[in-house]
Design a protein around this motif. Sequence first.
Motif, mmCIF file in Angstrom:
data_model
loop_
_atom_site.group_PDB
_atom_site.id
_atom_site.type_symbol
_atom_site.label_atom_id
_atom_site.label_comp_id
_atom_site.label_asym_id
_atom_site.label_seq_id
_atom_site.Cartn_x
_atom_site.Cartn_y
_atom_site.Cartn_z
ATOM 1 N N LEU A 181 4.059 5.635 -5.672
ATOM 2 C CA LEU A 181 4.403 5.317 -7.126
ATOM 3 C C LEU A 181 3.118 5.971 -7.900
ATOM 4 O O LEU A 181 3.234 6.509 -8.970
ATOM 5 C CB LEU A 181 4.522 3.975 -7.500
ATOM 6 C CG LEU A 181 5.761 3.312 -7.049
ATOM 7 C CD1 LEU A 181 5.992 2.033 -7.947
ATOM 8 C CD2 LEU A 181 7.006 4.202 -7.004
ATOM 9 N N GLY A 182 1.936 6.235 -7.017
ATOM 10 C CA GLY A 182 0.953 6.580 -7.751
ATOM 11 C C GLY A 182 1.084 8.243 -8.021
ATOM 12 O O GLY A 182 0.486 8.914 -8.869
ATOM 13 N N GLN A 183 1.803 8.886 -7.108
ATOM 14 C CA GLN A 183 2.010 10.385 -7.105
ATOM 15 C C GLN A 183 3.178 10.581 -8.157
ATOM 16 O O GLN A 183 3.294 11.774 -8.564
ATOM 17 C CB GLN A 183 2.577 10.695 -5.808
ATOM 18 C CG GLN A 183 1.537 10.791 -4.522
ATOM 19 C CD GLN A 183 0.111 11.321 -5.187
ATOM 20 O OE1 GLN A 183 0.176 12.682 -5.616
ATOM 21 N NE2 GLN A 183 -0.845 10.802 -4.911
ATOM 22 N N ALA A 195 -5.394 0.624 -8.558
ATOM 23 C CA ALA A 195 -5.081 1.411 -7.677
ATOM 24 C C ALA A 195 -3.941 2.478 -7.636
ATOM 25 O O ALA A 195 -4.147 3.873 -7.379
ATOM 26 C CB ALA A 195 -4.488 0.765 -6.219
ATOM 27 N N LEU A 196 -3.172 2.394 -8.698
ATOM 28 C CA LEU A 196 -1.942 3.141 -8.887
ATOM 29 C C LEU A 196 -2.672 4.474 -9.730
ATOM 30 O O LEU A 196 -2.259 5.673 -9.538
ATOM 31 C CB LEU A 196 -0.880 2.612 -9.902
ATOM 32 C CG LEU A 196 0.041 1.838 -9.206
ATOM 33 C CD1 LEU A 196 0.900 1.055 -10.312
ATOM 34 C CD2 LEU A 196 0.993 2.834 -8.323
ATOM 35 N N ARG A 213 0.752 -1.226 -0.105
ATOM 36 C CA ARG A 213 -0.097 -0.137 0.054
ATOM 37 C C ARG A 213 1.040 1.236 -0.002
ATOM 38 O O ARG A 213 0.492 2.163 -0.601
ATOM 39 C CB ARG A 213 -1.193 -0.006 1.383
ATOM 40 C CG ARG A 213 -2.178 -1.126 1.089
ATOM 41 C CD ARG A 213 -3.287 -0.825 1.966
ATOM 42 N NE ARG A 213 -2.703 -1.373 3.407
ATOM 43 C CZ ARG A 213 -2.912 -2.577 3.800
ATOM 44 N NH1 ARG A 213 -3.551 -3.375 3.116
ATOM 45 N NH2 ARG A 213 -2.403 -2.788 5.263
ATOM 46 N N GLU A 214 1.931 1.189 0.838
ATOM 47 C CA GLU A 214 2.732 2.355 0.629
ATOM 48 C C GLU A 214 3.396 2.633 -0.508
ATOM 49 O O GLU A 214 3.576 3.677 -1.137
ATOM 50 C CB GLU A 214 3.955 2.156 1.820
ATOM 51 C CG GLU A 214 3.313 2.037 3.211
ATOM 52 C CD GLU A 214 4.578 1.884 4.113
ATOM 53 O OE1 GLU A 214 5.781 1.593 3.805
ATOM 54 O OE2 GLU A 214 4.410 1.790 5.449
ATOM 55 N N ALA A 266 10.460 -0.595 -16.336
ATOM 56 C CA ALA A 266 10.908 -0.880 -15.037
ATOM 57 C C ALA A 266 11.497 0.181 -14.184
ATOM 58 O O ALA A 266 12.036 -0.289 -13.245
ATOM 59 C CB ALA A 266 11.565 -2.216 -14.836
ATOM 60 N N ALA A 267 11.427 1.255 -14.748
ATOM 61 C CA ALA A 267 11.990 2.463 -13.993
ATOM 62 C C ALA A 267 11.394 2.535 -12.563
ATOM 63 O O ALA A 267 11.896 2.686 -11.939
ATOM 64 C CB ALA A 267 11.778 3.768 -14.554
ATOM 65 N N LEU A 268 9.972 2.154 -12.669
ATOM 66 C CA LEU A 268 9.229 2.173 -11.325
ATOM 67 C C LEU A 268 8.969 0.698 -11.379
ATOM 68 O O LEU A 268 8.137 0.218 -12.252
ATOM 69 C CB LEU A 268 8.321 3.130 -11.252
ATOM 70 C CG LEU A 268 8.578 4.624 -11.119
ATOM 71 C CD1 LEU A 268 7.390 5.340 -11.011
ATOM 72 C CD2 LEU A 268 9.631 4.812 -10.277
#
Length: 445
Positions: free
Chosen positions: A163-165, A186-187, A157-158, A294-296
């Motif tokens: 990564l969502g931001q 979710a992202l 979740r963290e 795959a950077a993130l």
Amino acid sequence: MAQAMKIAIVDDEQDMRQSISQWLALSGYDTETFSSAEEALKVLGPDYPGIVISDIKMPGMDGMQFLKKLMGSDSALPVIMITGHGDVPMAVEAMRVGAFDFLEKPFNPDRMSELAKRATGARRLTLDNRVLRRELSDGGQIMKKLIGQSPVMERLREDILDLGQADGHVLIDGETGTGKTLVAHALHAVGSRAGKKFVLISCAALEEEVLSKRLFGPMLPEDSMLPAIEEARGGTLVLEDIDALSETLQAKLLSVINEQGTPAETRIVAISNLQEAGKTCEDALRPDLFYRLAALRITVPPLRQRGEDILTLFTRLSEQFSEEYGCDAPQVSAQEAAQLLQAPWPGNVRQLINIAERAVLQSRRGSGTIASLLMSDHEEMQPVMTTEGKPLKEYVEAFERMLIDNTMRRHKGSIASVMDELCLPRRTLNEKMAKYGLQRSDYLA
């Protein structure tokens, strides 16, 4: 729970309708037949829970007109067209309009079953994601779906919130059945693109030529859809089974990514579902594309690493299925709780959903055990063999937490009723609820 898929068979010839229906029924499909396009359109709405197999040449509204009507109502509805010998140009036109594929008479029944399997798989994915999108009015809603208090779920979740931001492309990997598509939703839901388009494409569900056109175009003026890259502009494009992309399409995707620059106009979330032993997404993709995607990166944890989350999930799922089937949820004994915690869960959450539904059904019949369900999935598994040895104290605490949680839910947060059923004094119950992170407010009706 996976939605049961139907197959609508539309043909003016009764013998053809019946033969197709009988063959598909033998393959395990739920079929319904229609003698005309007009009759079928009364039933086939935008969220029809299945696919369509239709003849092209029919009196009244022909197959092409029918296809255009269906595409206008629901462009993601898979339609398989049946053509006569020599009608290949018409079939090609049907594919341009939006048909999933076509069968040329006389066709091989096994080929039809294969197409039906691919089409129903694509349809199930579409409908599941529509349900998710309807539920996701805000990021908080989808985060609630990521149930569990285990350290790996807290970390997941963290990672999603972090990564969502961010604005870069993301690779999501993990074992099959862990919920990677839910993480992709979710992202999108917790980030700055939440109000923008969310487009999901399964790279393994479409033939290369169709996939290329769907992703990159060119689309003809008559087409109702934009290429996915354009459709998702400003939002998120999720590519499931990214490792199924051919080298040609990998090159096209890399070119698009390079042209977009930073920040990306369209954020790409790639999902890897590789199941081959010893092979990874990095092996399947060209290096330059892999490192751009795959950077993130998020790896979704397997169920066997989630500890007592297994019992929490099983409880929630069995409650949902018991409500659906109109019966009481099965009561889990201490031994059964240990068996659930010890199982290897190669199918992860998807397998747990299956076990929970079957447990409710056999409980309704008054027979069977959870151990028998686990062993039927894995014949080699011993009744109480664990994949990872754990101290007895951990099993006891997991069962105790589940028991209090279930009892609180059943009594809708009534402390007095829970104390009475579990024979616990108020102070002891309060201490245990605090220990296990249980709050009475979560259970109030």
